[in-house]
Design an enzyme around this catalytic site. Sequence first.
Site, PDB file in Angstrom:
ATOM      1  N   GLU A  82       0.872  -1.174   0.000  1.00 48.53           N
ATOM      2  CA  GLU A  82       0.000   0.000   0.000  1.00 48.53           C
ATOM      3  C   GLU A  82       0.910   1.225   0.000  1.00 48.53           C
ATOM      4  OE1 GLU A  82      -3.491   2.129   2.655  1.00 48.53           O
ATOM      5  OE2 GLU A  82      -2.808   0.143   3.242  1.00 48.53           O
ATOM      6  N   ARG A 122       5.008 -12.821   9.940  1.00 46.22           N
ATOM      7  CA  ARG A 122       5.697 -11.596   9.571  1.00 46.22           C
ATOM      8  C   ARG A 122       7.035 -11.506  10.280  1.00 46.22           C
ATOM      9  NH1 ARG A 122       2.185  -7.409   9.435  1.00 46.22           N
ATOM     10  NH2 ARG A 122       3.725  -5.825   9.882  1.00 46.22           N
ATOM     11  N   LYS A 170       4.502   0.659   9.479  1.00 46.18           N
ATOM     12  CA  LYS A 170       4.610   1.891   8.715  1.00 46.18           C
ATOM     13  C   LYS A 170       4.031   3.077   9.475  1.00 46.18           C
ATOM     14  CE  LYS A 170       2.961   0.132   4.877  1.00 46.18           C
ATOM     15  NZ  LYS A 170       2.334   0.025   3.554  1.00 46.18           N
TER      16      LYS A 170
END
Length: 556
Positions: A34, A260, A270
């Site tokens: 994204e 992850r 982020k």
Amino acid sequence: MADDNKPLNFIQQLISRELADGSVTRVITRFPPEPNGYLHLGHAKSICLNFGLAEQFGGACNLRFDDTNPEKEEDEYVKAIIDDVRWLGFQWDGEVRYASDYFEQLYLWAQYLIREGKAFVCELNGEQMREYRGTLTEPGKNSPWRDRSVEDNLVLLEQMKTGAIDEGRMTLRAKIDMASPNINLRDPVLYRVKKRSHHRTGDTWNIYPSYDFAHGQEDAIEGVTHSICTLEFAANRPLYEWFIDNLPVPSKPRQFEFGRLNLNYSITSKRKLKQLVDEGHVSGWNDPRMPTLSGLRRRGVTPRAIRNFCDSLAVAKTDGVVDMAQFEHFIRDDLNDNAPRAMCVLHPLKVTLTNVPDGEVDMRTVAGHPNRDDLGERQLPFTREIYIDREDFNEDSSLSRKKFKRLVPGEWVRLRGACVIQANEVVKDDRGEIVEILAEMIPGTHGEDPPEGIRPRGVVHWVSATECVDCEVRLYDRLFSDPAPEAGDRNFLDFINPASLTVLSGCKGEIGLAEAVAGDNYQFEREGYFCRDTESGSENTLVFNRTIELRDNWKS
Ligand code: ATP
Ligand code: MG
């Protein structure tokens, strides 16, 4: 790069079987960032996995921006992400793709679901929707708008799209099962009204698809075979499959989840990285302390080190925390093998060699790297005045040879790549500070053992004081001083390491460093690995960033 002896991870095993039994003929993966921030080390794991699988099995990997949310996305991030993926050394298949390329097709599929009686326009507001949704232990209730006619739904959806409906008034929802034990299947939202400009589609749309309605269908359009995401999406998988099963999609991708990457002493979110930037705790997304790919690049970490590190990580169905020292090991390992050597004195102390004539320049030739002939040779001018590091001299000559393998009055050290010197006299200023050492070179010791009775305590680095370059050196350390800055209800900002940056000016580098190009890596002998900064100064100012120390000195 991949280690052939490494056991296959669960995704590789599965793909091997599928290719063997013919259920898959060509592997297609994608990396779907994204564009709402810069890529970090966690993304590198996903990039290496997705591009790596495509490479390994002769398939293809797409780079697709997940730009379904018009609020947070920016072109700056798109550019930076493209640069970072390229820098890591991966090439995506065809053009860069964008979720927004598929807005029209997604809209047609939303109409299709309405016609099939599988989607409806709902007028519950956010709060009511939460009430109707139920909980993990209680089923939800059907929306009172669930049984509208197909015609009404189509007209209302069109009105949402054209801007006739205000934000928050209506949503398009799938009609699945309000009693499903999986909350994701309780009539999830497919479209929301958002009267925002989009970085690519401008004001064409007043509705934007949800992640769930977009992601799998985008995969299907692109013929993605293995849609690999992180574990938190496991509960979304049944919904992913529901869309694929209930729409006339051109292919049937499948979703797989893996753990992850979390790193101690660091953060991989982020949102939090953006906060560090926005609040000025760091100088920008590419601050060399940031775990972003652009920060690591500026710090001097190479793509090879990052890829080797990512290849070493388990691809598993559990989350874990990886030790920062493991990453640092790969950084050192790579730079030790590949970074040319140089000498740079960080805290210069002048040494005058009284038996070397003023103006004489004796060029010494030394290797660019101890075991890489291809890295050539360097020239070191040896002159009457030189610099050594302040920490390599101690006035106390009674210090034991074992404890202090450096220069003391009356004794000897070897200058790396040159001769043995003996310290004779210490010169101090008015305040009693040592400003200079008077010493002499021991003749015949250039590259030769000294005569009997002369015993150097050790080897120190040095540069000519008259033939050197001035530089600034920035010593970077870990950004956080605690292994778990995000644990529990902690505020990660409380754990920023106050000593994460020390700036040293007036450092003296060997003459060849004048040729350093921004981004060049070096090992400064006895000091660590450094890289010429890419952002600072004019061509005349040399700034070097410390990538990492020679050894792991971190005390945890
Ligand atoms: P963040 O939570 O930091 O915003 P994100 O997952 O929302 O990260 P995306 O841009 O959506 O960021 O991520 C693109 C891809 O990278 C996704 O497939 C995601 O699963 C993967 N990814 C993100 N963070 C990690 C991580 N820490 N480890 C492995 N993969 C990750
Ligand atoms: Mg995401």
